[in-house]
Design a protein around this motif. Structure first.
Motif, PDB file in Angstrom:
ATOM      1  N   LEU A 217       0.847  -1.197   0.000  1.00  9.75           N
ATOM      2  CA  LEU A 217       0.000   0.000   0.000  1.00  9.75           C
ATOM      3  C   LEU A 217       0.883   1.249   0.000  1.00  9.75           C
ATOM      4  O   LEU A 217       0.769   2.121   0.868  1.00  9.75           O
ATOM      5  CB  LEU A 217      -0.915   0.008   1.233  1.00  9.75           C
ATOM      6  N   GLU A 218       1.758   1.341  -0.984  1.00 11.76           N
ATOM      7  CA  GLU A 218       2.776   2.379  -0.964  1.00 11.76           C
ATOM      8  C   GLU A 218       2.178   3.780  -1.014  1.00 11.76           C
ATOM      9  O   GLU A 218       2.546   4.652  -0.237  1.00 11.76           O
ATOM     10  CB  GLU A 218       3.733   2.183  -2.146  1.00 11.76           C
ATOM     11  N   GLU A 219       1.229   4.030  -1.946  1.00 15.86           N
ATOM     12  CA  GLU A 219       0.699   5.385  -2.100  1.00 15.86           C
ATOM     13  C   GLU A 219      -0.101   5.820  -0.878  1.00 15.86           C
ATOM     14  O   GLU A 219       0.069   6.927  -0.363  1.00 15.86           O
ATOM     15  CB  GLU A 219      -0.175   5.453  -3.352  1.00 15.86           C
ATOM     16  N   ALA A 220      -0.982   4.936  -0.392  1.00 16.87           N
ATOM     17  CA  ALA A 220      -1.790   5.281   0.774  1.00 16.87           C
ATOM     18  C   ALA A 220      -0.918   5.465   2.015  1.00 16.87           C
ATOM     19  O   ALA A 220      -1.130   6.382   2.810  1.00 16.87           O
ATOM     20  CB  ALA A 220      -2.847   4.199   1.019  1.00 16.87           C
ATOM     21  N   VAL A 221       0.070   4.598   2.172  1.00 13.74           N
ATOM     22  CA  VAL A 221       0.934   4.686   3.345  1.00 13.74           C
ATOM     23  C   VAL A 221       1.827   5.920   3.273  1.00 13.74           C
ATOM     24  O   VAL A 221       2.207   6.481   4.306  1.00 13.74           O
ATOM     25  CB  VAL A 221       1.767   3.393   3.482  1.00 13.74           C
ATOM     26  N   SER A 222       2.147   6.390   2.068  1.00 11.19           N
ATOM     27  CA  SER A 222       2.954   7.610   1.942  1.00 11.19           C
ATOM     28  C   SER A 222       2.234   8.793   2.563  1.00 11.19           C
ATOM     29  O   SER A 222       2.831   9.593   3.292  1.00 11.19           O
ATOM     30  CB  SER A 222       3.254   7.884   0.466  1.00 11.19           C
ATOM     31  N   TRP A 223       0.944   8.910   2.300  1.00 10.88           N
ATOM     32  CA  TRP A 223       0.169   9.980   2.922  1.00 10.88           C
ATOM     33  C   TRP A 223       0.056   9.761   4.431  1.00 10.88           C
ATOM     34  O   TRP A 223       0.136  10.720   5.212  1.00 10.88           O
ATOM     35  CB  TRP A 223      -1.213  10.056   2.290  1.00 10.88           C
ATOM     36  N   GLY A 224      -0.138   8.522   4.840  1.00 15.34           N
ATOM     37  CA  GLY A 224      -0.206   8.247   6.273  1.00 15.34           C
ATOM     38  C   GLY A 224       1.091   8.583   6.973  1.00 15.34           C
ATOM     39  O   GLY A 224       1.085   9.127   8.077  1.00 15.34           O
ATOM     40  N   ARG A 225       2.220   8.258   6.326  1.00 19.17           N
ATOM     41  CA  ARG A 225       3.516   8.580   6.913  1.00 19.17           C
ATOM     42  C   ARG A 225       3.693  10.095   7.034  1.00 19.17           C
ATOM     43  O   ARG A 225       4.205  10.588   8.046  1.00 19.17           O
ATOM     44  CB  ARG A 225       4.638   7.982   6.075  1.00 19.17           C
ATOM     45  N   ALA A 226       3.285  10.826   5.987  1.00 20.31           N
ATOM     46  CA  ALA A 226       3.422  12.285   6.032  1.00 20.31           C
ATOM     47  C   ALA A 226       2.573  12.882   7.145  1.00 20.31           C
ATOM     48  O   ALA A 226       3.018  13.774   7.889  1.00 20.31           O
ATOM     49  CB  ALA A 226       3.030  12.886   4.685  1.00 20.31           C
ATOM     50  N   LEU A 227       1.340  12.407   7.304  1.00 21.94           N
ATOM     51  CA  LEU A 227       0.473  12.930   8.357  1.00 21.94           C
ATOM     52  C   LEU A 227       1.007  12.571   9.746  1.00 21.94           C
ATOM     53  O   LEU A 227       0.984  13.398  10.665  1.00 21.94           O
ATOM     54  CB  LEU A 227      -0.941  12.390   8.170  1.00 21.94           C
TER      55      LEU A 227
END
Length: 327
Positions: A217-227
């Protein structure tokens, strides 16, 4: 005769000075011979007089000042006025209010969460002795798993030195800010806050990277990591500012949020700008985790090589376009 208190207010309405007047009449002005001296270049040397009338009420009389005495909020100049407990007067850029000695003040507010005792524990160094080794261990592990090269002692030592030097500069700046705002450096407290912040950021980065690898889930997790990183940064700034000023106001919270968002934007620009990353660059996820941690089925070989062929064709087309554009 009853004493009165003359208050000088700041621009926000908070009291800056209080002057107890045991006897009336009393004069107010910029001159040193007054009972209350106001340091305001727009106030006359002898500006007004406070006097008590026959009915015992206190009145103000303007003494022919250059800029006048103004009643607020009506902004009307007055020559003489009987004062009440909420009457506001403006002299130049100075606001005055009169209180009597029997004016009731509210009860003392409790310290928010025992902030003084919390600060004492945070600045004792005991918590720092626990979190500092954990922070250095997290930094060393992050450097180890994020490297393609064989692990070497010197490379890990270099990571630790960078963390210690950079963290020392960061903490020293906050300690200087605390010295100026709170009258004390709170060095150990800032060290503890910085270690907890770095440890939290390391855990967020490693945890989201592992989750992304395990569930594809690279794209979704990228936003989660940023938040999550923005949340850690906001909490880090909030704690630093709270330690430095010994206050926790909405302005501190707002400033922490703004700083966290700015740093997140600087370190994760590709999440907000589609054309930030070079289209010819192949993204590589770090760290590289063991394949046994992958929870979902990997792509089959045909799909992998099909995607690689499409990528190669796109890169060849872009190279051809660049060659044609070059003189």
């Amino acid at each position: 005769m009853e004493e009165v208190i003359l208050e000088i207010l700041g621009r926000t309405g908070k009291v800056k000075e209080r002057h107890r007047l045991a006897e009336l009449p009393a004069t107010v002005g910029r001159g040193y011979g007054n009972h209350v001296v106001v340091d305001d270049p727009y106030v006359s040397p002898l500006h007004l007089r406070l006097e008590r009338g026959e009915d015992g009420r206190v009145a103000v009389r303007d003494l022919g000042s250059a800029n006048g005495t103004v009643l607020l909020p009506a902004a009307a100049k007055i020559d003489r006025l009987v004062l009440g407990p909420e009457t506001l007067l403006r002299l130049g850029h100075t606001t005055l209010r009169l209180r009597d000695a029997a004016f009731a003040v509210p009860e003392a507010q409790p310290l928010a969460g025992g902030i003084e005792s919390f600060m004492a524990r945070l600045d004792s160094g005991r918590l720092l002795a626990l979190v500092l080794p954990l922070t250095l261990l997290a930094a060393a592990l992050d450097g180890y798993f994020s490297s393609f090269d064989d692990a070497e002692i010197m490379s890990l030592v270099f990571v630790l030195v960078v963390v210690l030097v950079g963290g020392g500069v960061w903490v020293s700046l906050w300690a200087l800010a605390s010295r100026g705002m709170a009258g004390r450096s709170y060095f150990f407290a800032h060290c503890t806050v910085a270690c907890l912040g770095l440890l939290g950021l390391s855990l967020v980065d490693s945890g989201t990277s592992l989750f992304s690898f395990a569930f594809a889930l690279e794209e979704a997790v990228s936003w989660g990591r940023a938040l999550a990183a923005a949340g850690c940064l906001g909490l880090l700034f909030f704690c630093h500012l709270g330690v430095a000023s010994l206050m926790r106001h909405r302005s501190v919270l707002g400033l922490s949020i703004v700083l966290a968002l700015v740093l997140t934007l600087l370190f994760e620009p590709d999440l907000f700008f589609d054309d930030w990353q070079d289209p010819g660059q192949i993204p590589v996820s770090l760290p590289i985790w063991p394949s046994g941690l992958q929870m979902v089925a990997s792509e089959d070989t045909a799909s992998f090589f099909g995607a690689a062929t499409e990528l190669r064709a796109r890169l060849d087309d872009e190279r051809r376009v660049r060659e044609e554009e070059e003189p």
